[in-house]
Motif scaffolding. Structure first.
Motif, PDB file in Angstrom:
ATOM      1  N   ASN A  79       0.799  -1.223   0.000  1.00  0.00           N
ATOM      2  CA  ASN A  79       0.000   0.000   0.000  1.00  0.00           C
ATOM      3  C   ASN A  79       0.829   1.269   0.000  1.00  0.00           C
ATOM      4  O   ASN A  79       0.361   2.330  -0.431  1.00  0.00           O
ATOM      5  N   ARG A  80       2.077   1.182   0.458  1.00  0.00           N
ATOM      6  CA  ARG A  80       2.859   2.414   0.582  1.00  0.00           C
ATOM      7  C   ARG A  80       3.179   3.045  -0.767  1.00  0.00           C
ATOM      8  O   ARG A  80       3.455   4.243  -0.850  1.00  0.00           O
ATOM      9  N   ARG A  81       3.137   2.257  -1.828  1.00  0.00           N
ATOM     10  CA  ARG A  81       3.310   2.840  -3.159  1.00  0.00           C
ATOM     11  C   ARG A  81       2.241   3.887  -3.444  1.00  0.00           C
ATOM     12  O   ARG A  81       2.449   4.774  -4.278  1.00  0.00           O
ATOM     13  N   PHE A  82       1.096   3.770  -2.781  1.00  0.00           N
ATOM     14  CA  PHE A  82      -0.045   4.638  -3.061  1.00  0.00           C
ATOM     15  C   PHE A  82      -0.175   5.786  -2.065  1.00  0.00           C
ATOM     16  O   PHE A  82      -1.105   6.580  -2.166  1.00  0.00           O
ATOM     17  N   ASP A  83       0.744   5.851  -1.108  1.00  0.00           N
ATOM     18  CA  ASP A  83       0.752   6.989  -0.189  1.00  0.00           C
ATOM     19  C   ASP A  83       0.943   8.268  -0.994  1.00  0.00           C
ATOM     20  O   ASP A  83       1.843   8.346  -1.846  1.00  0.00           O
ATOM     21  N   PRO A  84       0.125   9.291  -0.784  1.00  0.00           N
ATOM     22  CA  PRO A  84       0.231  10.502  -1.611  1.00  0.00           C
ATOM     23  C   PRO A  84       1.614  11.132  -1.620  1.00  0.00           C
ATOM     24  O   PRO A  84       2.105  11.546  -2.688  1.00  0.00           O
ATOM     25  N   SER A  85       2.274  11.204  -0.459  1.00  0.00           N
ATOM     26  CA  SER A  85       3.602  11.823  -0.418  1.00  0.00           C
ATOM     27  C   SER A  85       4.637  10.967  -1.131  1.00  0.00           C
ATOM     28  O   SER A  85       5.464  11.474  -1.906  1.00  0.00           O
ATOM     29  N   PHE A  86       4.610   9.665  -0.886  1.00  0.00           N
ATOM     30  CA  PHE A  86       5.574   8.772  -1.524  1.00  0.00           C
ATOM     31  C   PHE A  86       5.341   8.731  -3.031  1.00  0.00           C
ATOM     32  O   PHE A  86       6.306   8.700  -3.814  1.00  0.00           O
ATOM     33  N   ALA A  87       4.088   8.721  -3.449  1.00  0.00           N
ATOM     34  CA  ALA A  87       3.786   8.701  -4.876  1.00  0.00           C
ATOM     35  C   ALA A  87       4.241   9.989  -5.558  1.00  0.00           C
ATOM     36  O   ALA A  87       4.737   9.969  -6.691  1.00  0.00           O
ATOM     37  N   THR A  88       4.083  11.115  -4.863  1.00  0.00           N
ATOM     38  CA  THR A  88       4.541  12.390  -5.418  1.00  0.00           C
ATOM     39  C   THR A  88       6.056  12.403  -5.551  1.00  0.00           C
ATOM     40  O   THR A  88       6.612  12.877  -6.558  1.00  0.00           O
ATOM     41  N   LEU A  89       6.755  11.868  -4.550  1.00  0.00           N
ATOM     42  CA  LEU A  89       8.219  11.781  -4.625  1.00  0.00           C
ATOM     43  C   LEU A  89       8.644  10.936  -5.814  1.00  0.00           C
ATOM     44  O   LEU A  89       9.532  11.313  -6.580  1.00  0.00           O
ATOM     45  N   ARG A  90       7.988   9.801  -5.993  1.00  0.00           N
ATOM     46  CA  ARG A  90       8.339   8.925  -7.097  1.00  0.00           C
ATOM     47  C   ARG A  90       8.056   9.602  -8.438  1.00  0.00           C
ATOM     48  O   ARG A  90       8.822   9.463  -9.395  1.00  0.00           O
ATOM     49  N   GLY A  91       6.943  10.346  -8.509  1.00  0.00           N
ATOM     50  CA  GLY A  91       6.626  11.068  -9.729  1.00  0.00           C
ATOM     51  C   GLY A  91       7.669  12.118 -10.068  1.00  0.00           C
ATOM     52  O   GLY A  91       8.036  12.293 -11.235  1.00  0.00           O
ATOM     53  N   ALA A  92       8.159  12.820  -9.042  1.00  0.00           N
ATOM     54  CA  ALA A  92       9.205  13.819  -9.264  1.00  0.00           C
ATOM     55  C   ALA A  92      10.494  13.171  -9.754  1.00  0.00           C
ATOM     56  O   ALA A  92      11.183  13.695 -10.635  1.00  0.00           O
ATOM     57  N   LEU A  93      10.815  12.010  -9.180  1.00  0.00           N
ATOM     58  CA  LEU A  93      12.003  11.285  -9.625  1.00  0.00           C
ATOM     59  C   LEU A  93      11.842  10.827 -11.068  1.00  0.00           C
ATOM     60  O   LEU A  93      12.747  11.000 -11.894  1.00  0.00           O
ATOM     61  N   ALA A  94      10.677  10.264 -11.395  1.00  0.00           N
ATOM     62  CA  ALA A  94      10.434   9.783 -12.752  1.00  0.00           C
ATOM     63  C   ALA A  94      10.456  10.913 -13.772  1.00  0.00           C
ATOM     64  O   ALA A  94      10.843  10.707 -14.929  1.00  0.00           O
ATOM     65  N   ALA A  95      10.089  12.119 -13.338  1.00  0.00           N
ATOM     66  CA  ALA A  95      10.100  13.271 -14.230  1.00  0.00           C
ATOM     67  C   ALA A  95      11.489  13.872 -14.397  1.00  0.00           C
ATOM     68  O   ALA A  95      11.660  14.845 -15.145  1.00  0.00           O
TER      69      ALA A  95
END
Length: 330
Positions: A120-136
């Motif tokens: 479930n932690r993949r879907f945490d809003p803060s963690f998901a935002t961090l991952r999105g920033a990294l992917a970008a």
């Protein structure tokens, strides 16, 4: 509308029941549990039938099952559910044995039914935002990752004895998060651990405090820190150093008030319980599963992801036992 059977009415099953019943595209049809009183209570709360696991699996009108039973039943129930033509969301880990988990993957491959593992932690809003920033590419290439996961207090020793150990039970979330963020599995794992929080945990053959260092084929490094005791609250943080900057996801606090005086600067503590911290993540996880099950898109967390995290947990366990770095292999 996705018709769902819930297997397991314990604490985490109750969390999932809320999200199943509250989602606009799913309905909770039936629940089962080895403790009938738990199933009856949850069934009454959500107005669903209490049935045996076998009845739920054999009902062709039920489209999907959520498996929230004890870990030693996961692989068998995944196999039975997919064979019965149902989509599956199963709580982590896939199994306590890597070999058994691999056998589960082989057994379900021909069913064509999707299986999602509950990281479930993949879907945490803060963690998901961090991952999105990294992917970008906002901080360049990830080079050094630090994951902190401290529980406020240890679980009962009776739970420790059947949990599979800290690396399989607790740190497995962090292994998956490392894979999620780094985009690859490490090649070596080195673990150290001790039982300094509760000697009874050590007597049960487990550790309550551990650090794992992982190295990747291209030289990147990830560090995971786990403890069963953080007296100030539930401590969940990510720090990722990239070639062009730093990303951090901080704790969720009890409130956002900060008091600044001549005596110092004081803020609230982190939330104390994992449900307070991760309820939005559980809801987002269920929404992702429903979308994949109904719309035919790929499951966002696969059975293969669950096996990869379990392989890292087994490598960490072996490293702790031997004092040597261990190669990660599937």
């Amino acid at each position: 509308m996705l018709k769902v059977g819930l297997l397991g009415a314990g604490r985490i099953g109750q969390v999932h029941a809320v999200n199943i019943a509250g989602n606009a595209r799913s309905t909770l049809v039936a629940v089962s549990d080895v403790f009938e009183a738990s199933a009856q209570s949850l069934g009454a709360t959500h107005g669903c039938e209490v049935r045996s696991t076998e009845d739920i699996l054999n009902d062709p009108s039920i489209d999907a099952v959520l498996i929230a039973t004890s870990t030693d039943t996961h692989s068998g129930l995944i196999e039975a559910a997919t064979a019965a033509g149902k989509a599956v969301l199963c709580e982590k880990p896939v199994d306590l044995s890597l070999e058994r988990a691999k056998a589960c993957l082989d057994a379900t491959a021909s069913s064509g039914k999707p299986v999602m593992i509950g990281f479930n932690r993949r879907f945490d809003p803060s963690f998901a935002t961090l991952r999105g920033a990294l992917a970008a590419g906002e901080v360049g290439k990830a080079e050094l990752l630090s994951l902190t996961s401290f529980d406020p207090a240890p679980p009962p020793v009776s739970y420790i004895k059947v949990s599979g150990g800290l690396f399989r039970d607790m740190m497995i979330h962090d292994f998956d998060m490392a894979n999620f963020l780094m985009g690859d599995r490490p090649v070596t794992v080195r673990a150290v651990g001790s039982s300094i929080v509760d000697p009874e945990i050590g007597a049960a053959g487990d550790v309550d405090t551990a650090v794992v260092t992982m190295t990747y084929a291209d030289g990147r490094i990830a560090v995971i820190k786990n403890s069963r005791r953080a007296v100030y609250g539930y401590d969940q943080r990510i720090e990722l150093l990239g070639s062009e900057g730093l990303l951090q996801a901080q704790n969720m606090l009890e409130n956002t008030v900060v008091k600044s005086t001549t005596a110092g600067v004081v803020s609230a503590k982190p939330t104390y319980f994992f449900l307070e911290r991760y309820m939005p993540a559980y809801a987002a996880e269920w929404e992702a599963f429903v979308s994949a099950a109904l719309d035919g898109t790929p499951m966002p967390v696969t059975l293969e992801d669950g096996i990869a995290a379990l392989a890292m947990a087994e490598a960490a366990t072996q490293s702790f036992q031997t004092g040597q770095a261990v190669d990660v292999s599937l």
